[in-house]
Design a protein around this motif. Structure first.
Motif, short mmCIF file in Angstrom:
data_model
loop_
_atom_site.label_atom_id
_atom_site.label_comp_id
_atom_site.label_asym_id
_atom_site.label_seq_id
_atom_site.Cartn_x
_atom_site.Cartn_y
_atom_site.Cartn_z
N ASP A 1 0.87 -1.18 0.00
CA ASP A 1 0.00 0.00 0.00
C ASP A 1 0.91 1.24 0.00
N PRO A 2 0.35 2.44 0.01
CA PRO A 2 1.24 3.62 -0.04
C PRO A 2 2.21 3.70 1.14
N GLU A 3 1.84 3.11 2.27
CA GLU A 3 2.75 3.15 3.44
C GLU A 3 3.94 2.21 3.27
N LYS A 4 3.69 1.03 2.72
CA LYS A 4 4.78 0.05 2.57
C LYS A 4 5.63 0.31 1.32
N THR A 5 5.08 1.04 0.37
CA THR A 5 5.77 1.25 -0.91
C THR A 5 7.18 1.84 -0.77
N PRO A 6 7.38 2.93 0.02
CA PRO A 6 8.74 3.47 0.10
C PRO A 6 9.74 2.46 0.67
N ILE A 7 9.28 1.58 1.52
CA ILE A 7 10.16 0.57 2.13
C ILE A 7 10.67 -0.38 1.05
N VAL A 8 9.72 -0.97 0.29
CA VAL A 8 10.15 -1.98 -0.70
C VAL A 8 10.92 -1.34 -1.86
N VAL A 9 10.57 -0.11 -2.20
CA VAL A 9 11.31 0.57 -3.27
C VAL A 9 12.74 0.86 -2.80
N SER A 10 12.90 1.24 -1.54
CA SER A 10 14.26 1.50 -1.02
C SER A 10 15.09 0.22 -1.01
N TYR A 11 14.45 -0.93 -0.91
CA TYR A 11 15.17 -2.21 -0.94
C TYR A 11 15.55 -2.61 -2.37
N GLY A 12 14.87 -2.00 -3.36
CA GLY A 12 15.21 -2.32 -4.75
C GLY A 12 14.07 -2.89 -5.58
N ALA A 13 12.87 -2.95 -5.02
CA ALA A 13 11.73 -3.44 -5.81
C ALA A 13 11.30 -2.36 -6.80
N ASP A 14 10.92 -2.79 -8.02
CA ASP A 14 10.45 -1.84 -9.03
C ASP A 14 9.07 -2.20 -9.56
N THR A 15 8.54 -3.34 -9.15
CA THR A 15 7.28 -3.83 -9.68
C THR A 15 6.38 -4.16 -8.48
N LEU A 16 5.34 -3.35 -8.31
CA LEU A 16 4.59 -3.36 -7.06
C LEU A 16 3.18 -3.89 -7.28
N VAL A 17 2.94 -5.11 -6.85
CA VAL A 17 1.61 -5.69 -6.97
C VAL A 17 0.76 -5.19 -5.81
N ALA A 18 -0.47 -4.81 -6.11
CA ALA A 18 -1.37 -4.40 -5.02
C ALA A 18 -2.80 -4.80 -5.37
N GLY A 19 -3.43 -5.49 -4.47
CA GLY A 19 -4.81 -5.92 -4.67
C GLY A 19 -5.76 -5.11 -3.80
N HIS A 20 -5.74 -5.43 -2.51
CA HIS A 20 -6.66 -4.78 -1.57
C HIS A 20 -6.51 -3.26 -1.58
N ALA A 21 -5.27 -2.77 -1.65
CA ALA A 21 -5.04 -1.32 -1.58
C ALA A 21 -5.65 -0.58 -2.77
N ILE A 22 -5.97 -1.32 -3.83
CA ILE A 22 -6.59 -0.69 -5.01
C ILE A 22 -8.07 -1.03 -5.08
N PHE A 23 -8.40 -2.31 -5.03
CA PHE A 23 -9.79 -2.70 -5.32
C PHE A 23 -10.74 -2.50 -4.13
N SER A 24 -10.21 -2.25 -2.94
CA SER A 24 -11.10 -1.95 -1.81
C SER A 24 -11.54 -0.50 -1.85
N LYS A 25 -10.91 0.28 -2.75
CA LYS A 25 -11.23 1.71 -2.83
C LYS A 25 -12.26 1.95 -3.94
N THR A 26 -13.13 2.93 -3.75
CA THR A 26 -14.09 3.22 -4.81
C THR A 26 -13.39 3.90 -5.99
N ASN A 27 -12.39 4.73 -5.70
CA ASN A 27 -11.64 5.38 -6.78
C ASN A 27 -10.31 4.65 -6.99
N ARG A 28 -10.32 3.71 -7.91
CA ARG A 28 -9.12 2.87 -8.12
C ARG A 28 -7.99 3.67 -8.76
N VAL A 29 -8.35 4.64 -9.60
CA VAL A 29 -7.32 5.45 -10.26
C VAL A 29 -6.55 6.23 -9.20
N ALA A 30 -7.27 6.81 -8.25
CA ALA A 30 -6.62 7.56 -7.17
C ALA A 30 -5.77 6.62 -6.32
#
Ligand code: DX5
Ligand code: ZN
Length: 225
Positions: A186-215
């Motif tokens: 989710d947006p909170e964990k993203t900076p952590i994994v990116v700082s470790y070197g991840a570049d491809t971020l899968v997210a399910g709940h953090a997107i589809f649980s929201k009414t505005n998926r684009v946001a």
């Protein structure tokens, strides 16, 4: 039609996982995330054996392909005997296929087979699997997937210790192979994994649980900057 190859390493890709979407209207759900400008969609394939849950198989992937011609289908096989099924997923329209090292008999042969099928190849490791298990074969892949939850279900709690393995994976594969993380992103964990070197971020709940998926997608993108 867009070039349906795994995007070259060097960009951050947010990859929505449909596991938390409404399976009764999958094509619409995918069209909505596509409107956010994502390049890839993550399709979780579960067989009830490798993981204690079941989702979709090649017929559903093939129908989705008829609706969508522009997104890279990132198929995450959480199944035993992946070698038995990769051909069918490739025929159905998968562009990238990830298998689990814990389920692969001969990973080198399988990676070769995926490339012969015209797909890019991914290898995945569960939270309890050490990076050494993939060290020899990771450089042969196009992307390495580090699970940051135990596979099987969406909306689980991110496992910080599992995420730390991204650091070692990135050292092994260098800058040209993608490193994907999956589970509890989710947006909170993203900076952590990116700082470790991840570049491809899968997210399910953090997107589809929201009414505005684009946001929701943009919030993860912003957090990665
Ligand atoms: C878990 C799946 C994930 C899952 C992630 O077994 O591999 O792709 O959809 O979902 P979230 O982002 O909800 O943890
Ligand atoms: Zn997944």
């Amino acid at each position: 039609m867009a070039d349906l190859r795994l995007p070259k390493a060097g960009t951050i890709e947010v990859v929505p996982s449909i596991l938390s979407s409404d399976f009764a209207k999958l094509a619409d759900e995918i069209a909505e995330i596509e409107s956010a400008g994502v390049n890839m969609v993550h399709l979780d394939i579960m067989d009830g054996h490798f993981v204690p849950n079941m989702t979709i198989g090649p017929p559903v992937v093939a129908k989705l392909r008829q609706h969508d011609h522009d997104l890279v289908f990132d198929c995450h096989l959480m199944i035993t005997e992946p070698a038995r099924y990769v051909e069918r997923f490739a025929e159905a329209g998968a562009n990238h296929i990830t298998f689990h090292i814990e389920a692969a008999g001969e990973p080198r042969t399988l990676i070769r087979k995926l490339h012969q099928l015209g797909c890019t190849a991914g290898i995945c490791l569960n939270p309890e699997t050490p990076v050494e298990a993939i060290e020899a074969v990771a450089p042969l892949c196009d992307m390495v997937l580090v699970m940051t939850v135990h596979p099987g279900f969406g909306a689980q709690e991110f496992i910080p210790e599992a995420a730390k393995k991204v650091i070692r994976v990135r050292e092994i594969v260098g800058p040209d192979i993608r490193v994907e993380v999956d589970g509890g992103i989710d947006p909170e964990k993203t900076p952590i994994v990116v700082s470790y070197g991840a570049d491809t971020l899968v997210a399910g709940h953090a997107i589809f649980s929201k009414t505005n998926r684009v946001a929701a997608i943009n919030a993860i993108r912003d957090a990665a900057k």
